[in-house]
Design a protein around this motif. Structure first.
Motif, short mmCIF file in Angstrom:
data_model
loop_
_atom_site.label_atom_id
_atom_site.label_comp_id
_atom_site.label_asym_id
_atom_site.label_seq_id
_atom_site.Cartn_x
_atom_site.Cartn_y
_atom_site.Cartn_z
N GLY A 149 0.83 -1.20 0.00
CA GLY A 149 0.00 0.00 0.00
C GLY A 149 0.86 1.24 0.00
O GLY A 149 2.02 1.22 0.43
N SER A 150 0.28 2.36 -0.49
CA SER A 150 1.04 3.62 -0.56
C SER A 150 0.26 4.80 0.00
O SER A 150 0.77 5.92 0.01
N GLY A 151 -0.96 4.57 0.44
CA GLY A 151 -1.77 5.66 1.00
C GLY A 151 -1.65 5.72 2.50
O GLY A 151 -0.68 5.24 3.11
N THR A 152 -2.64 6.31 3.15
CA THR A 152 -2.62 6.41 4.61
C THR A 152 -2.98 5.08 5.26
O THR A 152 -2.63 4.84 6.42
N THR A 161 2.57 8.95 -0.22
CA THR A 161 2.80 10.05 -1.15
C THR A 161 1.79 11.16 -0.86
O THR A 161 0.58 10.94 -0.95
N PRO A 162 2.24 12.36 -0.48
CA PRO A 162 1.29 13.42 -0.12
C PRO A 162 0.45 13.87 -1.31
O PRO A 162 0.83 13.69 -2.47
N ALA A 163 -0.71 14.44 -1.01
CA ALA A 163 -1.62 14.90 -2.05
C ALA A 163 -0.97 15.98 -2.91
O ALA A 163 -0.23 16.83 -2.42
N ALA A 164 -1.25 15.93 -4.20
CA ALA A 164 -0.78 16.94 -5.16
C ALA A 164 -1.84 17.07 -6.25
O ALA A 164 -2.17 16.09 -6.92
N THR A 169 -1.37 10.12 -2.88
CA THR A 169 -2.14 9.02 -2.27
C THR A 169 -2.87 9.44 -1.01
O THR A 169 -3.62 8.65 -0.46
N THR A 170 -2.65 10.68 -0.53
CA THR A 170 -3.41 11.17 0.60
C THR A 170 -4.50 12.11 0.09
O THR A 170 -4.47 12.55 -1.05
N THR A 171 -5.45 12.46 0.95
CA THR A 171 -6.59 13.28 0.55
C THR A 171 -6.22 14.77 0.54
O THR A 171 -5.59 15.27 1.48
N PRO A 209 -9.98 12.63 -2.91
CA PRO A 209 -9.19 11.52 -2.36
C PRO A 209 -7.96 11.23 -3.21
O PRO A 209 -7.86 11.67 -4.36
N GLY A 210 -7.02 10.50 -2.62
CA GLY A 210 -5.82 10.12 -3.35
C GLY A 210 -6.14 9.32 -4.59
O GLY A 210 -7.05 8.49 -4.61
N SER A 211 -5.40 9.59 -5.68
CA SER A 211 -5.58 8.91 -6.97
C SER A 211 -7.01 9.03 -7.48
O SER A 211 -7.55 8.08 -8.05
#
Length: 320
Positions: free
Chosen positions: A81-84, A167-170, A196-198, A227-229
């Protein structure tokens, strides 16, 4: 049937068989733990009753050689996993020659919550795998994974460290499309979260410039959370004067409580803009003006011919 011995702890030291036929065989397994290394004497006792009611007992001794206990439990970790929300996989590797019993695996982190799990036993020279669920509150979390277990009569523990990253949100503006009607630009597109974060409190707006001004009804657009992605659509309007090649846009959003701002340019279709300007500059009467102009030129030419003819008529009169 029972098993006993000095300096030896036997677990479930008794086994009972209702009957044993003539010539039959029965087997019973006993688990024991020597309290010291070296030779240990075990005594097996079988007590049985014959059909006539006679009771008999058979005893047999056996010497067991016990190696010194080697304790070597280690932990190996990997993540998925890569999100929170991530999963931490822990391999409990027992490199020793004694079992690790009542194993409790847990994790501790300042920036993440980690679940806990229990394993009954990990036999000597074997491996068991468990999974811990983790929830990150920051893009990075240092986690200490600990396994507490019982080896013989001694309580022991082992730990290892690992780092989890999200990976922080962008936010990027994608699928931009610009149309023009009655001098007003309509800008549509998507706020795409490539992290991957919101991303929270996402706002898109038209940036005023020399030739561009935000216009009603959508000078800015509140998207909210992405949300992420994932992505969400927006719709903006602007008014421009003169030739414009692009519309400047700004997107702002919150990541971990801090607001980030990015600027983008929505390109304007120059062919469409030139057509609009030609129609606006010439107007619907441009063709009529050209026809009228041609009529004026023809009228002037006819008038010139008439004047010349008149003058030639005067000249003829003078000659007479």
């Amino acid at each position: 049937m029972s098993v006993s011995g000095d300096g030896v702890t036997v677990f479930d030291d008794r086994s009972v068989f209702a009957s044993l036929e003539e010539g039959g065989t029965a087997t019973a397994d006993f688990r024991f733990r020597p309290q010291r290394a070296g030779n240990n004497e075990l005594t097996s006792t079988v007590t049985y009753t014959l059909p006539g009611g006679t009771e008999r007992t058979v005893t047999q001794n056996q010497t067991i050689e016990t190696d010194p206990a080697r304790r070597g439990v280690v932990l190996e970790t990997s993540r998925s996993g890569s999100g929170t929300e991530q999963t931490l996989t822990v391999d409990i590797v027992n490199q020793g020659n004694t079992p690790a019993d009542e194993v409790v695996v847990s994790g501790v982190s300042e920036n993440a919550t980690v679940s806990q799990t229990i394993v009954d036993s990990v036999p000597a020279r074997s491996t068991k795998q468990v999974r811990l669920n983790t929830t990150l509150s920051e893009p990075r979390a240092d986690v200490v994974v600990t396994a507490e277990y019982e080896s013989g009569t001694v309580q022991r523990s082992v730990n290892t460290s690992t780092t989890l990253r999200a990976t922080p949100a962008a936010i990027e503006l994608t699928g931009l499309d610009v149309t023009r009607e009655d001098g007003v630009f309509q800008i549509t597109g998507s706020t795409s979260n490539v992290g991957t974060t919101t991303a929270r409190s996402v706002i898109v707006r038209v940036v005023p410039s020399e030739n561009v001004e935000p216009a009603a009804p959508n000078r800015d657009f509140f998207v909210g959370e992405v949300p992420g992605s994932d992505f969400s659509s927006f719709d903006l309007t602007a008014r421009a004067t003169g030739n414009v090649s692009s519309i400047p846009l700004e997107v702002s959003y919150l990541v971990d409580g801090e607001r980030t701002r990015e600027t983008f340019s929505a390109p304007v279709d120059m062919g469409l803009t030139g057509q609009q300007e030609q129609q606006t500059g010439g107007g619907p009467g441009a063709g009529l003006f050209a026809v009228l102009g041609l009529g004026v030129v023809v009228a002037l030419v006819v008038a010139g011919l008439l004047v010349r003819r008149y003058r030639r008529g005067d000249d003829d009169d003078l000659d007479i």
